[in-house]
Design a protein around this motif. Structure first.
Motif, mmCIF file in Angstrom:
data_model
loop_
_atom_site.group_PDB
_atom_site.id
_atom_site.type_symbol
_atom_site.label_atom_id
_atom_site.label_comp_id
_atom_site.label_asym_id
_atom_site.label_seq_id
_atom_site.Cartn_x
_atom_site.Cartn_y
_atom_site.Cartn_z
ATOM 1 N N GLU A 186 81.630 98.171 86.826
ATOM 2 C CA GLU A 186 82.287 99.382 86.530
ATOM 3 C C GLU A 186 82.651 99.839 88.099
ATOM 4 N N GLU A 187 81.979 99.601 89.048
ATOM 5 C CA GLU A 187 82.173 100.078 90.431
ATOM 6 C C GLU A 187 83.391 99.282 90.945
ATOM 7 N N ALA A 188 83.472 98.191 90.611
ATOM 8 C CA ALA A 188 84.894 97.238 90.941
ATOM 9 C C ALA A 188 86.155 98.051 90.250
ATOM 10 N N VAL A 189 85.881 98.270 89.134
ATOM 11 C CA VAL A 189 86.926 98.732 88.255
ATOM 12 C C VAL A 189 87.521 100.339 88.851
ATOM 13 N N GLU A 190 86.419 100.936 89.429
ATOM 14 C CA GLU A 190 86.784 102.229 90.065
ATOM 15 C C GLU A 190 87.578 101.947 91.416
ATOM 16 N N GLN A 191 87.472 100.857 92.069
ATOM 17 C CA GLN A 191 87.893 100.528 93.175
ATOM 18 C C GLN A 191 89.420 99.806 93.017
ATOM 19 N N GLU A 192 89.617 99.169 91.963
ATOM 20 C CA GLU A 192 90.772 98.670 91.565
ATOM 21 C C GLU A 192 90.926 98.548 90.183
ATOM 22 N N ALA A 193 91.505 99.658 89.584
ATOM 23 C CA ALA A 193 91.387 100.105 88.414
ATOM 24 C C ALA A 193 92.692 99.253 87.534
ATOM 25 N N GLY A 194 93.748 98.834 88.537
ATOM 26 C CA GLY A 194 94.704 98.057 87.755
ATOM 27 C C GLY A 194 94.784 96.753 87.928
ATOM 28 N N ASP A 195 93.602 95.936 88.222
ATOM 29 C CA ASP A 195 93.378 94.563 88.320
ATOM 30 C C ASP A 195 92.924 93.991 86.918
ATOM 31 N N PRO A 196 93.818 93.209 86.341
ATOM 32 C CA PRO A 196 93.513 92.650 84.925
ATOM 33 C C PRO A 196 92.313 91.672 84.870
ATOM 34 N N ASP A 197 91.994 91.215 85.668
ATOM 35 C CA ASP A 197 90.926 90.379 86.040
ATOM 36 C C ASP A 197 89.518 91.140 85.899
ATOM 37 N N ILE A 198 89.509 92.143 86.823
ATOM 38 C CA ILE A 198 88.507 92.962 86.864
ATOM 39 C C ILE A 198 88.209 93.509 85.445
ATOM 40 N N ASN A 199 89.016 94.066 84.885
ATOM 41 C CA ASN A 199 88.994 94.814 83.636
ATOM 42 C C ASN A 199 88.326 93.776 82.458
ATOM 43 N N ASN A 200 88.797 92.566 82.692
ATOM 44 C CA ASN A 200 88.510 91.543 81.621
ATOM 45 C C ASN A 200 86.808 91.235 81.800
ATOM 46 N N HIS A 201 86.700 91.016 83.205
ATOM 47 C CA HIS A 201 85.218 90.680 83.408
ATOM 48 C C HIS A 201 84.324 92.006 82.888
ATOM 49 N N ASP A 212 82.695 98.492 71.287
ATOM 50 C CA ASP A 212 83.956 99.199 71.344
ATOM 51 C C ASP A 212 84.610 99.427 72.863
ATOM 52 N N GLU A 213 83.593 99.693 73.922
ATOM 53 C CA GLU A 213 84.216 99.726 75.296
ATOM 54 C C GLU A 213 84.709 98.305 75.492
ATOM 55 N N ALA A 214 84.221 97.364 75.102
ATOM 56 C CA ALA A 214 84.556 95.902 75.508
ATOM 57 C C ALA A 214 85.923 95.818 74.912
ATOM 58 N N MET A 215 86.077 96.254 73.682
ATOM 59 C CA MET A 215 87.629 96.011 73.178
ATOM 60 C C MET A 215 88.710 96.632 73.927
ATOM 61 N N PHE A 216 88.104 98.090 74.246
ATOM 62 C CA PHE A 216 88.935 99.030 75.133
ATOM 63 C C PHE A 216 89.378 98.435 76.309
ATOM 64 N N GLN A 217 88.330 97.739 77.049
ATOM 65 C CA GLN A 217 88.823 97.100 78.337
ATOM 66 C C GLN A 217 89.824 95.898 78.126
ATOM 67 N N TRP A 218 89.655 95.119 77.053
ATOM 68 C CA TRP A 218 90.453 93.977 76.687
ATOM 69 C C TRP A 218 91.890 94.482 76.564
ATOM 70 N N ARG A 219 92.087 95.403 75.679
ATOM 71 C CA ARG A 219 93.194 96.130 75.371
ATOM 72 C C ARG A 219 94.131 96.536 76.622
ATOM 73 N N ARG A 220 93.355 97.125 77.434
ATOM 74 C CA ARG A 220 93.619 97.511 78.763
ATOM 75 C C ARG A 220 94.309 96.529 79.426
ATOM 76 N N VAL A 221 93.570 95.374 79.476
ATOM 77 C CA VAL A 221 94.003 94.093 80.240
ATOM 78 C C VAL A 221 95.562 93.768 79.784
ATOM 79 N N LEU A 222 95.759 93.996 78.607
ATOM 80 C CA LEU A 222 97.257 93.547 78.212
ATOM 81 C C LEU A 222 98.298 94.662 78.695
ATOM 82 N N THR A 223 97.839 95.633 79.304
ATOM 83 C CA THR A 223 98.731 96.595 79.775
ATOM 84 C C THR A 223 98.925 96.339 81.067
#
Length: 565
Positions: free
Chosen positions: A497-512, A524-535
């Motif tokens: 979560e801290e990593a995503v705060e630093q680099e919110a637009g990185d697909p690998d971090i959001n997937n992790h 539900d939050e996992a599904m949200f993060q994976w859908r975000r990866v696709l954007t």
């Protein structure tokens, strides 16, 4: 997450770096010129071009506006400024503001421009009174006092040329004034005093390649080649990959002709490089470009000045002007490799990888091409995902120089080419040479973590990397992924979560983070993060992986906990 693949050119060879580039957009004022042009529209177009860094276009617009309006003071002063920035110093000197309506700043810059033009035309006695610091004001005082001894030398005033420039509290003047005095002492055949100045400049552990080259050249001209080699080796101890220092050392060792001392115009041009660099450091880009243009009026073949101009034009978004500047250094010159590298990267950054590689291949194949050209080619091959070829090019370089940065780069290329065993070997060899480099620690550590190998050692490595770079999202992601692989999902979630705060637009971090949420039951939050990866424009492999998890509704299997670790 592994750090994005490094670019070696900036590490292996000296390079001049500026801030982020601004893109050039058509200005509203330019659009207004579709119909008959008014002087006001031309003025606005000129101002817009000037703001965008397109100084040549700005000069044209201001000149047209001045002609249409009858040369009003404001427009004429803008035209003068644009002429200076575009490099038309002869015209700018003719337009120098001097009337009662001219601003004080315009008058001061005008004096400096007229003085430089006079020196360029061999009329130093015109320049001398114009260079008085009290007339140039605070901003241009340093440039004036650094130029004054060279103007005196041009005028035949030997005593005046040997007066050391001084401005209280100005370290740039202290340093470069001493360098100029050393050259002028040599010109006056006062060699002991010249060497005293050179020794003063080169004392200490890291004097810098400029003064190392200056002192070494002086020693070569005095026939002291062994002493010259020693001073070049001192510089190479601090910059072992510096191709210019290597070439100088080899020249001294081979007994080839020494480099000539700078002539008076070249020395004056060098004096202006110093305040230009100071202005660049202070983010005063317009003043920096002004001094570079003035230096090039005195010495049009001053290659390092052309590189600096190119960097500034690139930063301003004027790619055409940047490429023109990078194209000035000729094959065989010490700056040719760096210039070709910058030219190639300008095409790569514009999305034209084919042209970038064509330029890089030609530079690497040119007679006398040094290591820098090979490294640039390897960097660009890797940027264009030609990993196997990049590794092959680096193998040729490493054969003569197994530097850790080269091993690191080849390790990355091998890894991306699917040759992990070879990549791992290079990365470990690089780490032995440089055990504290955070990017290297992170890359090898993450590579092991992602493969489930050497987890305890890899965890310690990425912890060390994060300790050095606590705001790096990529490195924090590596740490979070290490906790995930070790089965500590709660800590993994907190870290990712801290990593995503630093680099919110990185697909690998959001997937992790999505995977970690899944393991702690936050589906539900996992599904949200994976859908975000696709954007976030993931690569094809990650896109397919995430789409499978979303479509199946089944997250990743939990990695086995390694209790011993």
């Amino acid at each position: 997450m592994r750090h994005p693949a490094l670019t070696l050119a900036g590490l292996v060879a000296p390079a001049l770096l500026l801030g982020a580039c601004a893109t050039t957009q058509p200005s509203l004022a330019t659009d207004m010129l579709d119909g008959p042009a008014s002087s006001y529209g031309l003025f606005l177009a000129g101002q817009g071009a000037l703001n965008d860094g397109r100084s040549s276009q700005a000069a044209s617009y201001f000149n047209m506006a001045a002609e249409a309006e009858g040369d009003t003071g404001l427009i004429a002063e803008r035209a003068f400024t644009a002429a200076v920035l575009s490099g038309d110093i002869t015209r700018a000197a003719q337009m120098a503001p001097s009337g009662p309506d001219a601003s004080d700043n315009g008058k001061r810059l005008g004096r400096l421009v007229v003085a430089v033009e006079a020196m360029a035309q061999g009329k130093p006695k015109i320049a001398q009174p114009l260079l008085r610091s009290e007339d140039l004001g605070f901003v241009h005082r340093s440039a004036g006092v650094l130029l004054a001894p060279w103007a005196a030398a041009m005028a035949g005033d030997t005593d005046g040329s040997l007066v050391r420039p001084q401005v209280r509290g100005d370290r740039v003047v202290d340093y470069f004034g001493l360098l100029g005095q050393a050259y002028l002492y040599e010109r006056a055949r006062r060699y002991d005093e010249a060497e005293t100045d050179f020794k003063e400049l080169t004392k200490g552990d890291a004097p810098g390649d400029m003064v190392i080259l200056a002192y070494g050249g002086f020693l070569e001209r005095r026939g002291r080649r062994v002493d010259a080699q020693a001073i070049y080796n001192k510089g190479l101890a601090e910059e072992p990959q510096n191709s210019v220092l290597k070439a100088a050392r080899d020249r001294a060792a081979s007994g080839k002709a020494p480099p000539p001392a700078p002539n008076l115009k070249q020395g004056a041009a060098a004096a202006l490089i110093a305040p230009a660099a100071g202005m660049m450091s202070a983010k005063q880009t317009q003043f920096a470009l002004t001094y570079l243009r003035l230096a090039l009026r005195l010495d049009p073949q001053r290659n390092e000045a052309w590189l600096m101009v190119g960097d500034m034009m690139e930063a301003a978004g004027d790619t055409e002007a940047a490429r023109a500047a990078y194209g000035v250094p000729k094959p065989g010159s010490p700056e040719f490799g760096a210039a070709q590298a910058k030219l190639a990267w300008s095409y790569q950054n514009a999305g034209d990888g084919e042209t970038a590689l064509k330029l890089a291949r030609a530079a690497a194949a040119a007679p006398g091409a040094g290591q820098e050209a090979q490294v640039t080619l390897a960097d660009l091959l890797r940027a264009n995902e030609k990993f196997a070829e990049s590794a092959e090019v680096l193998t040729g370089v490493i054969a003569g120089d197994p530097d850790w940065r080269l091993l690191y780069a080849r390790g990355v290329a091998y890894d991306r080419a699917g040759r992990w065993a070879d990549g791992e070997r290079d990365l470990q060899a690089a780490l032995k040479q440089q055990p504290d480099d955070s990017e290297l620690l992170n890359y090898l550590g993450y590579s092991w973590i992602d493969r489930g190998q050497h987890l305890a050692e890899a965890l310690a490595m990425v912890q060390k990397a994060v300790g050095q770079n606590p705001r790096s999202g990529a490195m924090i992601d590596s740490l979070g992924w290490a906790y995930y692989r070790l089965g500590d999902y709660k800590k993994s979630v907190e870290t990712l979560e801290e990593a995503v705060e630093q680099e919110a637009g990185d697909p690998d971090i959001n997937n992790h983070l999505g995977d970690a949420y899944w393991q702690v039951g936050r589906r539900d939050e996992a599904m949200f993060q994976w859908r975000r990866v696709l954007t976030l424009a993931p690569d094809a492999k990650l896109k397919a992986e995430v789409e499978t998890k979303i479509a199946s509704g089944v997250g990743p299997a939990a990695p086995a906990k390694i209790a011993a670790q």
